[in-house]
Design a protein around this motif. Structure first.
Motif, PDB file in Angstrom:
ATOM      1  N   SER A  37       0.826  -1.208   0.000  1.00  0.00           N
ATOM      2  CA  SER A  37       0.000   0.000   0.000  1.00  0.00           C
ATOM      3  C   SER A  37       0.860   1.258   0.000  1.00  0.00           C
ATOM      4  O   SER A  37       2.042   1.229   0.367  1.00  0.00           O
ATOM      5  CB  SER A  37      -0.914   0.022   1.228  1.00  0.00           C
ATOM      6  OG  SER A  37      -0.167   0.329   2.393  1.00  0.00           O
ATOM      7  N   GLN A  38       0.255   2.362  -0.413  1.00  0.00           N
ATOM      8  CA  GLN A  38       0.929   3.649  -0.396  1.00  0.00           C
ATOM      9  C   GLN A  38       1.343   3.994   1.041  1.00  0.00           C
ATOM     10  O   GLN A  38       2.423   4.537   1.268  1.00  0.00           O
ATOM     11  CB  GLN A  38       0.009   4.730  -0.961  1.00  0.00           C
ATOM     12  CG  GLN A  38       0.632   6.109  -0.954  1.00  0.00           C
ATOM     13  CD  GLN A  38      -0.287   7.156  -1.547  1.00  0.00           C
ATOM     14  OE1 GLN A  38      -1.224   6.849  -2.266  1.00  0.00           O
ATOM     15  NE2 GLN A  38      -0.022   8.403  -1.248  1.00  0.00           N
ATOM     16  N   HIS A  39       0.489   3.661   2.001  1.00  0.00           N
ATOM     17  CA  HIS A  39       0.801   3.931   3.403  1.00  0.00           C
ATOM     18  C   HIS A  39       2.058   3.176   3.843  1.00  0.00           C
ATOM     19  O   HIS A  39       2.895   3.710   4.576  1.00  0.00           O
ATOM     20  CB  HIS A  39      -0.383   3.546   4.295  1.00  0.00           C
ATOM     21  CG  HIS A  39      -0.106   3.731   5.747  1.00  0.00           C
ATOM     22  ND1 HIS A  39      -0.046   4.964   6.345  1.00  0.00           N
ATOM     23  CD2 HIS A  39       0.162   2.827   6.721  1.00  0.00           C
ATOM     24  CE1 HIS A  39       0.237   4.815   7.628  1.00  0.00           C
ATOM     25  NE2 HIS A  39       0.357   3.526   7.881  1.00  0.00           N
ATOM     26  N   THR A  40       2.206   1.950   3.380  1.00  0.00           N
ATOM     27  CA  THR A  40       3.389   1.165   3.713  1.00  0.00           C
ATOM     28  C   THR A  40       4.635   1.788   3.095  1.00  0.00           C
ATOM     29  O   THR A  40       5.685   1.848   3.726  1.00  0.00           O
ATOM     30  CB  THR A  40       3.216  -0.300   3.257  1.00  0.00           C
ATOM     31  OG1 THR A  40       2.042  -0.834   3.887  1.00  0.00           O
ATOM     32  CG2 THR A  40       4.422  -1.151   3.620  1.00  0.00           C
ATOM     33  N   ASP A  42       4.993   4.968   2.500  1.00  0.00           N
ATOM     34  CA  ASP A  42       5.247   6.140   3.347  1.00  0.00           C
ATOM     35  C   ASP A  42       6.060   5.743   4.583  1.00  0.00           C
ATOM     36  O   ASP A  42       7.005   6.445   4.960  1.00  0.00           O
ATOM     37  CB  ASP A  42       3.935   6.787   3.806  1.00  0.00           C
ATOM     38  CG  ASP A  42       3.125   7.387   2.681  1.00  0.00           C
ATOM     39  OD1 ASP A  42       3.676   7.640   1.591  1.00  0.00           O
ATOM     40  OD2 ASP A  42       1.911   7.596   2.891  1.00  0.00           O
ATOM     41  N   THR A  43       5.697   4.622   5.196  1.00  0.00           N
ATOM     42  CA  THR A  43       6.397   4.148   6.386  1.00  0.00           C
ATOM     43  C   THR A  43       7.844   3.792   6.064  1.00  0.00           C
ATOM     44  O   THR A  43       8.763   4.157   6.804  1.00  0.00           O
ATOM     45  CB  THR A  43       5.666   2.932   6.994  1.00  0.00           C
ATOM     46  OG1 THR A  43       4.341   3.334   7.353  1.00  0.00           O
ATOM     47  CG2 THR A  43       6.397   2.392   8.208  1.00  0.00           C
TER      48      THR A  43
END
Length: 91
Positions: A37-40, A42-43
């Motif tokens: 995911s995009q969130h991953t 980002d992390t």
């Protein structure tokens, strides 16, 4: 985890994300390519920045390409000329 030289070591996935950043991809594009995911993404980017002490995408890209972080000297920057413009003016 650190290398023998004391510099932080990036995980395999962090290295993959950093390589994709160097290609100019967005976090969303990187996520699609890597199946995360995009969130991953980002992390991972936050972790990379923390480990390497970097701030922006330009610094991340330079790190991925192995370019020295030092500012270029003014003597290393060649002046540019617009040959086509000066040739057109002579006609």
């Amino acid at each position: 985890m650190t290398r023998t030289g004391g510099a932080p070591e990036l995980s395999t996935r962090e290295q993959q994300v950093l390589q994709q950043i160097a290609l100019g991809l967005t976090h969303r594009q990187i996520g699609r390519r890597l199946g995360i995911s995009q969130h991953t993404v980002d992390t991972y980017v936050k972790r990379i920045r923390a480990k390497l002490g970097l701030g922006n995408k330009a610094e991340l890209t330079r790190a991925a390409l192995g370019v020295d972080q030092a500012e270029p000297s003014s003597s290393a920057i060649a002046p540019t000329t617009n040959a086509s413009h000066s040739a057109a003016g002579r006609r």
